[in-house]
Scaffold this active site. Structure first.
Site, mmCIF file in Angstrom:
data_model
loop_
_atom_site.group_PDB
_atom_site.id
_atom_site.type_symbol
_atom_site.label_atom_id
_atom_site.label_comp_id
_atom_site.label_asym_id
_atom_site.label_seq_id
_atom_site.Cartn_x
_atom_site.Cartn_y
_atom_site.Cartn_z
ATOM 1 C CB CYS A 1 180.048 59.923 118.971
ATOM 2 S SG CYS A 1 181.123 59.257 117.674
ATOM 3 C CB CYS B 1 184.015 61.392 114.478
ATOM 4 S SG CYS B 1 183.024 59.991 113.970
ATOM 5 C CB SER B 2 180.188 64.081 115.766
ATOM 6 O OG SER B 2 180.227 64.217 114.367
ATOM 7 C CB CYS B 3 178.472 58.226 115.080
ATOM 8 S SG CYS B 3 179.902 57.719 114.105
#
Lengths: 209, 114
Positions: A110, A113-115
């Site tokens: 990702c 962001c940090s999906c």
């Protein structure tokens, strides 16, 4: 703890105060109750764990029909499994499985962001959120994979999936050789979170990682 | 080895080494501090109960991380994922009129004094 992790102590104290103040204010206003956050956290920490992903992978390894369906329509296929209630919520409706196979390796990242596919993998490992990992895995995924012990044959197609709010990818890794005698439960235990992100392969029992 | 260690290089450096424990430390805790866990729970709870769409929070998170990544090493603070998470949470609750910015600031000041 803050010293151990090397964060500025002052910022840690300040962050703690900011979170406490916000939660207290929200409770005071009746937006949430004093048990709301704990309830949500319990759900994440006990129901939404990699155990769900492990069961999905093990089913795909033992049921070719399910293996085809889970890639085709992930939410519909996993609705058939006996997984915790609420899998459809909390971003679960955006789950998308991709399958490794001969000559194909999938890697989930990702860059924004940090999906992460919470319902099937739980919360992301810290390195998944690391800016260096995110940037390098996007820019030179083969090099990164080689560094972490997965040298891909040049003929292997590498598919990199960049997660977003609308697509939470996870990988169905390849079933290791020598596991023909194992049942679904034993197979599930072999599956690691890393293998479902594409940063590891699944090893047969006793074969080492 | 665990945690979002405050390390100095940003994504602009393509040769930066991965952490030694990167992708092998499967037992790493998800949260390094209790406030990170609370901030995580708050953001998810408010979205789950329809106070804002998850995408609204996510856009704030992307914005906060993007600003950090665009900054120079000299001017930005050390990397800690959940500081961005918290900043995004504060922005989204104010933007959606759930709390007033001044009211929140006042409460933070009072909490910090306790």
């Amino acid at each position: 703890m803050t010293v151990e992790f090397g964060y500025p102590q002052e910022r840690e104290v300040r962050s703690g105060a900011r979170v406490s103040a916000l939660e207290a204010l929200l409770i005071e206003k009746g937006v949430i109750t004093d048990g709301t956050v704990d309830k949500v956290l319990r759900y994440f920490e006990t129901d939404m764990t990699p155990l769900n992903g492990q069961k999905i992978v093990a089913r795909a390894w033992t049921d070719p029909d399910f293996a085809a369906r889970v890639v085709d329509d992930t939410p519909a296929a996993i609705a058939d499994l006996d997984l915790p209630i609420g899998m459809a919520g909390a971003e679960g409706e955006h789950l998308q499985a991709v399958a490794n196979g001969p000559g194909v390796h999938n890697l989930v990242i990702c860059t924004l962001c940090s999906c992460f596919p919470w319902p099937v993998l739980g919360l992301p490992p810290y390195w998944y959120k690391d800016p260096t990992f995110r940037a390098r895995a996007a820019r030179e995924p083969r090099v990164v994979l080689e560094e972490i012990g997965i040298p891909l044959d040049p003929s292997t197609e590498l598919r990199v999936w960049d997660s977003s709010g609308h697509s939470r990818w996870f990988v169905i890794p390849e079933r290791p050789a020598g596991t023909e005698h194992l049942g679904e439960t034993e197979l599930a235990a072999l599956v690691t979170t890393e293998s479902m992100i594409g940063t590891a392969l699944v090893a047969a029992p006793g074969a080492g990682a | 080895m665990s945690g979002d260690h405050g390390h100095e290089h940003g994504p602009a450096d393509p040769t930066a080494p991965l952490h030694s424990s990167c992708v092998t430390d499967t037992d790493a805790p998800t949260f390094d501090a209790p406030w990170q866990r609370r901030a995580f729970g708050l953001a998810v709870a408010l979205s789950e109960f329809d106070h804002y769409p998850w995408e609204a929070f996510q856009q704030e998170l992307i914005g906060s991380i993007g600003s950090w990544e665009a900054g120079s090493d000299a001017e930005r603070s050390s990397w800690e994922y959940y500081t961005h998470w918290l900043a995004a949470l504060e922005k989204v609750v104010v933007a959606h009129g759930i709390v007033d910015e001044a009211e929140l600031a006042h409460r933070v000041a009072a909490t910090a004094r306790d």
